[in-house]
Enzyme design. Structure first.
Site, PDB file in Angstrom:
ATOM      1  N   HIS A 236       8.518 -25.041 -83.395  1.00  0.00           N
ATOM      2  CA  HIS A 236       8.499 -25.650 -82.071  1.00  0.00           C
ATOM      3  C   HIS A 236       7.348 -26.629 -81.874  1.00  0.00           C
ATOM      4  CE1 HIS A 236       8.633 -25.376 -77.502  1.00  0.00           C
ATOM      5  NE2 HIS A 236       9.881 -25.666 -77.841  1.00  0.00           N
TER       6      HIS A 236
ATOM      7  N   HIS B  18       9.675 -31.251 -69.056  1.00  0.00           N
ATOM      8  CA  HIS B  18       9.707 -30.662 -70.385  1.00  0.00           C
ATOM      9  C   HIS B  18       8.275 -30.459 -70.880  1.00  0.00           C
ATOM     10  CE1 HIS B  18      10.495 -30.309 -74.777  1.00  0.00           C
ATOM     11  NE2 HIS B  18      11.566 -29.669 -74.338  1.00  0.00           N
TER      12      HIS B  18
END
Length: 560
Positions: free
Chosen positions: A171, A423
């Site tokens: 990630h 985000h």
């Protein structure tokens, strides 16, 4: 929690993406702290003058104050006006330099064509591009698609990250650039390498200054002071070496990066590496996950008195039926302090509701990148203990109520991004002086996989995912113990009098007779924060929403 692989979504209307317009050129300005003793003079553009100007003339001592722009910069938003994009940075700004010779791109989701399209058009075929991903299953559709896309470019090489934990993801979001002028640069950010994240969603970037070649190749100094370039280099190289645990993923690049001088970097690397890691006090050991944050904050100076930590994320994993992990592991590490007499900070968590997603620039389409679940009985219990700390992303929701707290003492502040769905992931500690003690920009959301669990009596951190972020605080950025950090809205540079509006309204603004350096921190959300009202729930991407968004679309998910 990492964003899950893209799944099939059904919208009642078309939601195509258009090509974004190029953003302002900005590579000429380093946002990492200036070299020691270098003065920084504030400058405002017409678009930001109103937001930055003090309400009354400042004393001469304040006009001469050293002002340092925000170390974190927002990314440009295609469908917002120019004023909202002041000081923002685009992907082309980051990658469009024709002197780039090699690029290492670390991320969760990748669009190879999109990435390649942002290099200089005359040199993009000459840049050695390396993409590091976490799709380790050979039959994974995301892996197969990535390989198909990469096969169209002779200068693109794919590398699979070492993934020892079944439920972990790769990630981290980072770019490492090498240039023909013998400089390198490290860029840590929050956006997937896909058009959606760089178009109409709020994200942010930390850039190192250009790194020159060092006189002597060095792995950094693991026992150097926290926040120094030498310590940052040691921790970054330690993070990159972890990719090579089982096979050579990026060993030559690590050896190459070790040849560069990180002296001008100011900040602390806070990263996660999958595995079980001992929680040690040895300063030469790089810690991971919650242990890294806890250790770093023990060296960060704090204002005495009350404080609050505002956690703003785009994903919340299943944490358990009780708040044990949230309070005893994550919040406890974020409460760590060099001032043990300080009371534990209060906590707020910013996460959008369905109403906020409906009204975002891309409507429901924005929601595919924002994740939590409330369907199961355990998840319902999780919602109940999170509800008291949940706050809206946009503070104009009809059902929201004023959250109060230290961040609200700054009064009404417009970041200009309430319609650009988040985000970005930020963790910010506000103090009772209307200043900021520290701030973290990271890829890590609220999840056990990202931050790790406390195992073996809290003597180990068990981490599942790769994550990376940068922790900053005023003293290390300004190289001055008298420095203060204040939130900035609509601009990266703070006004010379700190927060004149809060001060004139008697809301605890920065003392006007303080003349130490002033550091700005670009805040992505509006203040004051609003708590969820009765009955309000967070956005759930796997749910069905029949109420149309502003474009007339409805939302349902299937195949999940």
């Amino acid at each position: 929690m990492a964003e899950p692989p893209a799944k099939r979504r059904r919208l009642s209307g078309a939601a195509g993406e258009s090509t974004r317009s190029p953003g302002p050129a900005s590579l000429t300005r380093s946002i990492s702290p200036p070299a020691r003793r270098r003065a920084a003079v504030a400058a405002t553009t017409p678009a930001t003058a109103a937001a930055a100007a003090p309400l009354s003339p400042a004393p001469l001592s304040l006009q001469q104050r050293k002002l340092i722009p925000s170390p974190f910069r927002l990314t440009t938003i295609r469908d917002l006006p120019d004023a909202a994009n002041a000081d923002a940075v685009s992907l082309h700004d980051l990658l469009g330099d024709p002197l780039i010779s090699e690029c290492w791109e670390f991320n969760y989701l990748h669009d190879v064509g999109f990435l390649m399209g942002h290099f200089d058009e005359d040199t993009r075929s000459l840049v050695k591009v390396h993409i590091v991903h976490g799709f380790w299953k050979r039959e994974d559709p995301s892996r197969l698609m990535l390989h198909e896309e990469a096969s169209q470019y002779k200068n693109v090489t794919l590398h699979t990250a070492y993934m020892p934990e079944m439920f972990g993801t790769h990630h981290s979001k980072m770019l490492i650039l090498f240039r023909h002028d013998d400089t390198a640069q490290v860029i840590i950010h929050t956006a997937n390498m896909i058009a959606k994240d760089w178009t109409n969603m709020t994200n942010a970037v930390w850039q190192s200054p250009p790194l020159p070649l060092a006189k002597d190749s060095s792995p950094g100094q693991p026992d150097a002071p926290l926040g120094s370039g030498a310590k940052f280099k040691a921790d970054l190289l330690s993070y990159l070496r972890a990719y090579n645990t089982k096979r050579d993923v990026c060993k030559p690049m690590v050896e190459q990066l070790a040849k560069y001088d990180f002296f001008a970097v100011r900040g602390s690397l806070v990263a996660s590496v999958p595995g079980r890691h001992a929680v040690e006090d040895d300063p030469s050991v790089t810690r991971w996950g919650w242990a890294a944050m806890k250790h770093a904050l023990r060296s960060v100076p704090l204002e005495s008195g009350e404080s609050e930590v505002v956690v703003q994320v785009s994903s919340i994993a299943t944490l358990g039926g009780t708040d044990a992990w949230l309070q005893r592991t994550l919040f406890a590490s974020l409460s760590s302090s060099s001032h043990k007499q300080n009371p534990r900070p209060g906590f707020k968590v910013i996460f959008p509701t369905p109403d906020e997603i409906r009204r975002s620039l891309d409507g429901y389409a924005s929601g595919g990148s924002i994740h939590t679940k409330i369907q199961s009985a355990q998840q319902q219990k999780q919602l109940e203990y999170l509800r008291p700390v949940f706050c809206h992303w946009a503070n104009d929701t009809p059902g929201g109520v004023d959250a109060g707290g230290l961040s609200s003492q700054l009064g009404a502040r417009d970041a200009g991004h309430k319609r650009a769905a988040p985000h970005i992931k930020t963790y910010i500690r506000y103090n009772s002086s209307s200043c900021i003690d520290w701030a973290l920009l990271t890829s890590a959301n609220i999840s056990k996989q990202a931050w790790g669990e406390a195992a073996n009596g809290a003597r180990e951190a068990r981490v599942s995912s790769w994550e990376i972020g940068v922790l900053v605080w005023p003293e290390v950025l300004a190289d001055d113990k008298e420095a203060k950090m204040v939130g900035t809205f609509g601009t990266d540079t703070p006004p010379a009098d700190g927060d004149a509006k809060a001060d004139t309204e008697g809301k605890g603004g920065l003392a006007r007779d303080t003349s130490g350096p002033l550091v700005g921190l670009r805040i992505p959300y509006n203040l004051p924060l609003q708590r969820y009202g009765p009955g309000e729930k967070p956005w759930v991407a796997t749910a069905e929403y029949k109420e149309p968004d502003w474009m007339g679309q409805t939302w349902s998910s299937w195949g999940t």
